[in-house]
Design a protein around this motif. Structure first.
Motif, PDB file in Angstrom:
ATOM      1  N   PRO A   1      16.715 -42.814   3.118  1.00 15.45           N
ATOM      2  CA  PRO A   1      17.388 -41.564   3.471  1.00 15.45           C
ATOM      3  C   PRO A   1      16.491 -40.646   4.303  1.00 15.45           C
ATOM      4  CG  PRO A   1      16.782 -41.590   1.160  1.00 15.45           C
ATOM      5  CD  PRO A   1      16.523 -42.951   1.678  1.00 15.45           C
ATOM      6  N   THR A   2      17.058 -40.020   5.332  1.00 17.88           N
ATOM      7  CA  THR A   2      16.261 -39.276   6.304  1.00 17.88           C
ATOM      8  C   THR A   2      15.441 -38.152   5.675  1.00 17.88           C
ATOM      9  OG1 THR A   2      18.167 -39.635   7.700  1.00 17.88           O
ATOM     10  CG2 THR A   2      16.403 -38.311   8.604  1.00 17.88           C
ATOM     11  N   GLY A   3      16.120 -37.287   4.917  1.00 19.57           N
ATOM     12  CA  GLY A   3      15.436 -36.112   4.377  1.00 19.57           C
ATOM     13  C   GLY A   3      14.195 -36.477   3.585  1.00 19.57           C
ATOM     14  N   PRO A   4      14.349 -37.301   2.545  1.00 17.40           N
ATOM     15  CA  PRO A   4      13.170 -37.660   1.747  1.00 17.40           C
ATOM     16  C   PRO A   4      12.066 -38.320   2.565  1.00 17.40           C
ATOM     17  CG  PRO A   4      15.148 -38.221   0.558  1.00 17.40           C
ATOM     18  CD  PRO A   4      15.586 -37.764   1.906  1.00 17.40           C
ATOM     19  N   ILE A   5      12.435 -39.156   3.552  1.00 19.62           N
ATOM     20  CA  ILE A   5      11.390 -39.821   4.337  1.00 19.62           C
ATOM     21  C   ILE A   5      10.618 -38.798   5.166  1.00 19.62           C
ATOM     22  CG2 ILE A   5      10.950 -41.494   6.157  1.00 19.62           C
ATOM     23  CD1 ILE A   5      11.705 -42.899   3.739  1.00 19.62           C
ATOM     24  N   ILE A   6      11.348 -37.849   5.763  1.00 19.46           N
ATOM     25  CA  ILE A   6      10.660 -36.808   6.536  1.00 19.46           C
ATOM     26  C   ILE A   6       9.707 -36.033   5.637  1.00 19.46           C
ATOM     27  CG2 ILE A   6      11.011 -34.634   7.776  1.00 19.46           C
ATOM     28  CD1 ILE A   6      13.498 -35.767   8.992  1.00 19.46           C
ATOM     29  N   VAL A   7      10.192 -35.680   4.439  1.00 23.66           N
ATOM     30  CA  VAL A   7       9.362 -34.892   3.526  1.00 23.66           C
ATOM     31  C   VAL A   7       8.139 -35.688   3.087  1.00 23.66           C
ATOM     32  CG1 VAL A   7       9.305 -33.791   1.266  1.00 23.66           C
ATOM     33  CG2 VAL A   7      11.287 -33.510   2.733  1.00 23.66           C
ATOM     34  N   LEU A   8       8.332 -36.969   2.801  1.00 23.84           N
ATOM     35  CA  LEU A   8       7.188 -37.777   2.357  1.00 23.84           C
ATOM     36  C   LEU A   8       6.186 -37.984   3.490  1.00 23.84           C
ATOM     37  CD1 LEU A   8       8.980 -40.318   0.014  1.00 23.84           C
ATOM     38  CD2 LEU A   8       7.419 -38.485  -0.627  1.00 23.84           C
ATOM     39  N   THR A   9       6.684 -38.078   4.739  1.00 25.89           N
ATOM     40  CA  THR A   9       5.764 -38.148   5.879  1.00 25.89           C
ATOM     41  C   THR A   9       4.926 -36.872   5.953  1.00 25.89           C
ATOM     42  OG1 THR A   9       7.513 -39.356   7.037  1.00 25.89           O
ATOM     43  CG2 THR A   9       5.618 -38.679   8.334  1.00 25.89           C
ATOM     44  N   ALA A  10       5.605 -35.732   5.817  1.00 21.19           N
ATOM     45  CA  ALA A  10       4.884 -34.460   5.849  1.00 21.19           C
ATOM     46  C   ALA A  10       3.864 -34.401   4.723  1.00 21.19           C
ATOM     47  CB  ALA A  10       5.865 -33.294   5.737  1.00 21.19           C
ATOM     48  N   PHE A  11       4.259 -34.909   3.547  1.00 25.09           N
ATOM     49  CA  PHE A  11       3.341 -34.870   2.406  1.00 25.09           C
ATOM     50  C   PHE A  11       2.135 -35.780   2.647  1.00 25.09           C
ATOM     51  CE2 PHE A  11       1.837 -36.174  -1.797  1.00 25.09           C
ATOM     52  CZ  PHE A  11       1.560 -34.929  -2.331  1.00 25.09           C
ATOM     53  N   ALA A  12       2.372 -36.926   3.295  1.00 21.34           N
ATOM     54  CA  ALA A  12       1.248 -37.827   3.586  1.00 21.34           C
ATOM     55  C   ALA A  12       0.252 -37.123   4.506  1.00 21.34           C
ATOM     56  CB  ALA A  12       1.760 -39.109   4.236  1.00 21.34           C
ATOM     57  N   LEU A  13       0.765 -36.422   5.532  1.00 20.23           N
ATOM     58  CA  LEU A  13      -0.126 -35.665   6.421  1.00 20.23           C
ATOM     59  C   LEU A  13      -0.891 -34.613   5.629  1.00 20.23           C
ATOM     60  CD1 LEU A  13       2.168 -35.148   9.539  1.00 20.23           C
ATOM     61  CD2 LEU A  13       0.124 -36.551   9.395  1.00 20.23           C
ATOM     62  N   PHE A  14      -0.177 -33.990   4.689  1.00 23.36           N
ATOM     63  CA  PHE A  14      -0.818 -32.964   3.858  1.00 23.36           C
ATOM     64  C   PHE A  14      -1.958 -33.567   3.044  1.00 23.36           C
ATOM     65  CE2 PHE A  14      -1.038 -31.596  -0.553  1.00 23.36           C
ATOM     66  CZ  PHE A  14      -1.559 -30.326  -0.395  1.00 23.36           C
ATOM     67  N   ALA A  15      -1.655 -34.707   2.378  1.00 26.31           N
ATOM     68  CA  ALA A  15      -2.657 -35.305   1.500  1.00 26.31           C
ATOM     69  C   ALA A  15      -3.895 -35.696   2.294  1.00 26.31           C
ATOM     70  CB  ALA A  15      -2.066 -36.528   0.798  1.00 26.31           C
ATOM     71  N   VAL A  16      -3.680 -36.310   3.484  1.00 27.68           N
ATOM     72  CA  VAL A  16      -4.817 -36.709   4.315  1.00 27.68           C
ATOM     73  C   VAL A  16      -5.621 -35.474   4.720  1.00 27.68           C
ATOM     74  CG1 VAL A  16      -5.447 -37.661   6.556  1.00 27.68           C
ATOM     75  CG2 VAL A  16      -3.762 -38.835   5.138  1.00 27.68           C
ATOM     76  N   SER A  17      -4.914 -34.402   5.101  1.00 30.15           N
ATOM     77  CA  SER A  17      -5.613 -33.195   5.539  1.00 30.15           C
ATOM     78  C   SER A  17      -6.394 -32.570   4.396  1.00 30.15           C
ATOM     79  CB  SER A  17      -4.615 -32.167   6.069  1.00 30.15           C
ATOM     80  OG  SER A  17      -3.886 -32.712   7.121  1.00 30.15           O
ATOM     81  N   MET A  18      -5.783 -32.525   3.211  1.00 29.13           N
ATOM     82  CA  MET A  18      -6.474 -31.886   2.092  1.00 29.13           C
ATOM     83  C   MET A  18      -7.755 -32.645   1.771  1.00 29.13           C
ATOM     84  SD  MET A  18      -5.083 -30.711  -1.612  1.00 29.13           S
ATOM     85  CE  MET A  18      -5.313 -32.072  -2.711  1.00 29.13           C
ATOM     86  N   LEU A  19      -7.703 -33.965   1.897  1.00 32.68           N
ATOM     87  CA  LEU A  19      -8.885 -34.751   1.545  1.00 32.68           C
ATOM     88  C   LEU A  19      -9.923 -34.743   2.667  1.00 32.68           C
ATOM     89  CD1 LEU A  19      -7.216 -37.784  -0.236  1.00 32.68           C
ATOM     90  CD2 LEU A  19      -8.410 -35.859  -1.260  1.00 32.68           C
ATOM     91  N   PHE A  20      -9.466 -34.902   3.920  1.00 28.75           N
ATOM     92  CA  PHE A  20     -10.439 -35.226   4.971  1.00 28.75           C
ATOM     93  C   PHE A  20     -10.607 -34.171   6.056  1.00 28.75           C
ATOM     94  CE2 PHE A  20      -8.790 -39.373   3.426  1.00 28.75           C
ATOM     95  CZ  PHE A  20      -9.937 -39.738   2.751  1.00 28.75           C
ATOM     96  N   ALA A  21      -9.902 -33.054   5.994  1.00 29.17           N
ATOM     97  CA  ALA A  21     -10.054 -32.062   7.056  1.00 29.17           C
ATOM     98  C   ALA A  21     -11.486 -31.545   7.073  1.00 29.17           C
ATOM     99  CB  ALA A  21      -9.086 -30.905   6.844  1.00 29.17           C
ATOM    100  N   PRO A  22     -12.063 -31.376   8.264  1.00 33.28           N
ATOM    101  CA  PRO A  22     -13.413 -30.820   8.312  1.00 33.28           C
ATOM    102  C   PRO A  22     -13.359 -29.346   7.902  1.00 33.28           C
ATOM    103  CG  PRO A  22     -12.496 -31.020  10.510  1.00 33.28           C
ATOM    104  CD  PRO A  22     -11.500 -31.629   9.586  1.00 33.28           C
ATOM    105  N   GLY A  23     -14.372 -28.895   7.232  1.00 29.47           N
ATOM    106  CA  GLY A  23     -14.403 -27.488   6.860  1.00 29.47           C
ATOM    107  C   GLY A  23     -13.752 -27.233   5.523  1.00 29.47           C
ATOM    108  N   ARG A  24     -12.407 -27.211   5.479  1.00 26.69           N
ATOM    109  CA  ARG A  24     -11.723 -26.850   4.239  1.00 26.69           C
ATOM    110  C   ARG A  24     -11.319 -28.053   3.401  1.00 26.69           C
ATOM    111  NH1 ARG A  24      -9.120 -21.710   3.506  1.00 26.69           N
ATOM    112  NH2 ARG A  24      -7.409 -22.841   2.576  1.00 26.69           N
ATOM    113  N   GLY A  25     -11.504 -29.263   3.902  1.00 22.83           N
ATOM    114  CA  GLY A  25     -11.086 -30.448   3.162  1.00 22.83           C
ATOM    115  C   GLY A  25     -11.952 -30.709   1.936  1.00 22.83           C
ATOM    116  N   VAL A  26     -11.426 -31.498   1.017  1.00 24.43           N
ATOM    117  CA  VAL A  26     -12.130 -31.789  -0.229  1.00 24.43           C
ATOM    118  C   VAL A  26     -13.409 -32.582   0.046  1.00 24.43           C
ATOM    119  CG1 VAL A  26     -11.977 -33.066  -2.385  1.00 24.43           C
ATOM    120  CG2 VAL A  26     -10.042 -31.705  -1.607  1.00 24.43           C
ATOM    121  N   LEU A  27     -13.315 -33.597   0.918  1.00 23.01           N
ATOM    122  CA  LEU A  27     -14.483 -34.426   1.216  1.00 23.01           C
ATOM    123  C   LEU A  27     -15.581 -33.583   1.864  1.00 23.01           C
ATOM    124  CD1 LEU A  27     -15.598 -37.336   1.249  1.00 23.01           C
ATOM    125  CD2 LEU A  27     -14.810 -37.487   3.607  1.00 23.01           C
TER     126      LEU A  27
END
Lengths: 308, 405
Positions: free
Chosen positions: B266-292
């Motif tokens: 279904p379109t809606g959930p897939i779009i949301v999960l894509t956005a969430f995947a980008l979020f998770a990657v950013s939270m972990l690996f973003a330079p500066g504010r990321g967890v890593l």
């Protein structure tokens, strides 16, 4: 007529009332602590929980699904906390990220797995099916004293009754710490109370109420009952004791009125079919809140200005 | 089939409608991400949840009205008009509750969303009984459905999405100003109330456009997740708006493309999960504010402190018990494994100790007050004082007869 009422309407009304009260009791503290939307978040993540519960157990047994829902609620609370701490993000946004992602995951899981044979879909999760919880064995009021008929009561009634009782006990037993930590967290800490623990306990209790109520009535009622009766009650009085009593009264009124309007309202207007009881109960609770906002004796903020 | 079909979808070769939907979803994502940023910066992200849920009764009412007048109840423009009416009503009710009563905003949001949604469900059941045998298909608005979307509906979504992006672009300056510092904006002559209203109008428009694609339960995700994701990548509000738009657009496009490859996606959930995947990657690996990045920073600081303490211990001829400290000293060639310092280690230790006493003297000199306040125990003294100043400090040390340990 009486027999028909007992068979078709008595149990749904009782379940509606108990679910409403079970949610409204912890809702009072959530509203005062500005955590009202926790109920919103939890009721969204219940969907992935029941789907996972169903997939793991392979049955539609209510216990497996409730366990899944409870697990999902805990996962959601932890995920929100994780995002808030690790990402240094304000709680509202962290909540929005967590519950939408989990809900999307639940919908996807539901679409991917073969659940067509069982009654499990998104609509059911949102609206519940209060109307279908009928008491087939009932013949009339006398059935209330007939053990054979009582054994045929829908199991949802027993579960929600137990949970409502647990909520009542929780509110009574922890009244003092809940009250003090809600109004003045620093003071509570000075008194030696573990305010973090109290806050977490409250959220867990809210999750239990949400899951149990969801099982019987769907998530709209859960969100509405967490917020509307306590919010309306807040506009009626300045005393917490009185507020809780008002909120219970509003919850009971909304449940009964909502069910009656949904079941019999269309008949009075000349229609033949009932409308959604869950939706109507939420609507009535909203009307109650609207009236309280217009005419409640304590609707305005008085005294010392708040930080708002 | 999966991989090639996904590639086809991503490169817009899956038919005219799927392409149009993907472009529409991308434009919607850009508009949602950018306008959601203003809400997020104003700490009102969940207001969008109330707006989206209060569209449901409007959809139902519009359907009933259109069927009552003999038209097609599923006409998209009519349904969306109805949706925007009740969404505006919900927004007004929320505003009234927070302004005229003492309820906090979160309670008002929750009350509006549950009550409006509940009433919407009542209307849906009414519609079920009115349109017997003819499925109204209004449930699609809950979770979005792009499969079998009409051509003109897809065009409508794409055009409206493009318009919303243009409006965000036109209003970006005043909205950034208000979102960042409402008090300053007001003092600078910006009409904060009007900008807030425009912001809400924009969020409302994005919600309405997204109803058919993402659905009303999940559209709030497109308004919240990309801004939160973008926040990891920049501290500048104008950039956060742009980055959030990009993340939103990518989520919309990729999500719609993935969803077009199979019916059970279904379109809606897939779009949301894509956005969430980008979020998770950013939270972990973003330079500066990321967890890593934060963890690496923490480890570096820890290493520096251990080395410093180790050198001070060497200078004072104290044994080093801490295994990690010794390990670091050995690795840097400052000590042997048995704890005996090397020649280089001795020299470095002496300097560390001397600098420590220099700082102690500098702390007593009032002229250096602001410089000393920067000292965190690790800052090299040469970075703060000139050579002459250090010489003066050394003179005072010699005078007082002090020295290193």
């Amino acid at each position: 007529m009486a027999g028909e009422f007992v068979m078709l309407s008595l149990v749904p009304i009782l379940i509606g009332v108990l679910a409403a009260v079970a949610c409204a009791l912890p809702g009072n503290f959530l509203v005062l602590r500005r955590q009202a939307l926790i109920g919103d978040a939890i009721s969204h993540v219940v969907l992935p929980g029941i789907v996972v519960g169903f997939l793991l157990s392979g049955t539609v047994s209510s216990w497996a699904m409730m366990a899944g829902a409870a697990g999902a609620a805990v996962v959601a609370v932890l995920l929100i906390e994780l995002i808030r701490r690790l990402g240094r993000i304000e709680p509202g946004a962290a909540m929005g990220v967590a519950f939408t992602a989990l809900f999307a995951f639940g919908v996807l899981l539901l679409e991917q797995s073969d659940t067509s044979s069982v009654h499990l879909d998104v609509q059911h999760a949102l609206y519940g099916n209060l109307e279908s919880l009928i008491w087939v064995e009932a013949k009339g009021w006398n059935s209330l004293f007939d053990p054979v008929a009582l054994a045929g009561l829908p199991p949802e009634l027993g579960r929600i009754a137990i949970v409502a009782l647990v909520m009542l006990l929780f509110t009574l037993v922890f009244w003092r710490p809940l009250k003090i930590s809600t109004f003045d967290e620093d003071f509570a800490r000075v008194l030696g109370m573990r305010t973090n623990l109290i806050g977490f306990g409250l959220v867990i209790m809210a999750a239990i109420a949400a899951v149990a109520a969801f099982d019987a009535v769907g998530s709209i009622i859960v969100i509405a009952m967490f917020i509307c009766p306590p919010a309306a009650a807040r506009l009626m009085t300045n005393r917490l004791e009185t507020q809780v009593l008002w909120s219970v009264a509003f919850a009971v009124f909304s449940a009964v009125m909502g069910y009656v309007l949904a079941g019999y309202g269309p008949l009075w207007l000349g229609g033949d079919d009932a409308v959604s009881a869950a939706g109507m109960i939420a609507t009535v609770s909203g009307l109650v809140l609207g009236l309280a906002a217009l005419y409640g004796p304590h609707r305005k903020c008085r005294g010392a200005p708040t930080d708002r | 089939m999966g991989a090639t079909m996904l590639l086809d979808a991503l490169t817009l070769q899956l038919g005219y409608n799927a392409t149009l939907v993907a472009i529409g979803a991308a434009l919607l994502g850009i508009a949602a991400g950018a306008s959601g940023t203003f809400l997020f910066l104003r700490k009102r992200a969940l207001v969008s949840d109330a707006i989206s849920h209060s569209t449901l009764p409007g959809v139902g009412l519009a359907f009933l009205v259109m069927t009552a007048f003999g038209g097609d109840g599923r006409h998209l423009v009519g349904l969306l008009l109805g949706a925007s009416l009740t969404a505006a009503l919900g927004l007004w009710a929320m505003h009234a509750l927070t302004r005229h009563t003492r309820l906090a905003e979160d309670a008002a949001i929750g009350a509006v969303l549950s009550v409006f949604f509940g009433f919407g469900v009542v209307l849906l059941t009414v519609i079920q009984t009115v349109s017997v045998g003819r499925p109204a298909g209004l449930e699609d608005f809950l979770l979005g459905a792009t499969a079998g979307m009409l051509y003109q509906d897809a065009v409508l979504i794409a055009v409206a999405g493009a318009l919303a992006v243009l409006v965000v672009w036109a209003l970006r300056r005043p909205m950034t100003l208000v979102a960042f510092d409402a008090g300053f904006a007001s003092a600078a002559g910006v009409n904060v109330r009007r900008v807030d209203l425009a912001m809400m109008g924009l969020v409302l428009a994005v919600t309405i456009i997204g109803l058919k694609v993402v659905g009303l339960v999940l559209i709030v995700a497109l308004l919240i997740i990309p801004p939160v994701t973008a926040r990891f990548w920049s501290n500048r509000s104008d950039r956060v708006v742009g980055i959030a738009g990009v993340f939103g657009g990518v989520s919309g496009f990729v999500g719609a493309a993935i969803s077009a490859t199979a019916p059970a996606l279904p379109t809606g959930p897939i779009i949301v999960l894509t956005a969430f995947a980008l979020f998770a990657v950013s939270m972990l690996f973003a330079p500066g504010r990321g967890v890593l990045a934060a963890w690496l920073r923490h480890r570096r600081q820890q290493r520096r402190i251990h080395l410093r303490q180790g050198l001070l211990a060497i200078a004072q001829d104290l044994p080093i018990y801490e295994r990690y400290t010794l390990q670091l000293l050995v690795r840097a060639g400052l000590a042997r494994a048995d704890g005996v310092p090397t020649e280089l280690g001795r020299r470095r230790a002496e300097k560390a100790c001397r600098d420590e006493s220099r700082w102690a003297v500098a702390r007593r000199m009032h002229s250096h007050e602001s410089a000393v306040s920067r000292y965190d125990g690790l800052l090299p003294i040469e970075d703060v004082f000139t050579r002459d100043e250090i010489r003066e400090i050394d003179r005072q040390i010699a005078e007082s007869g002090g020295g290193c340990a």
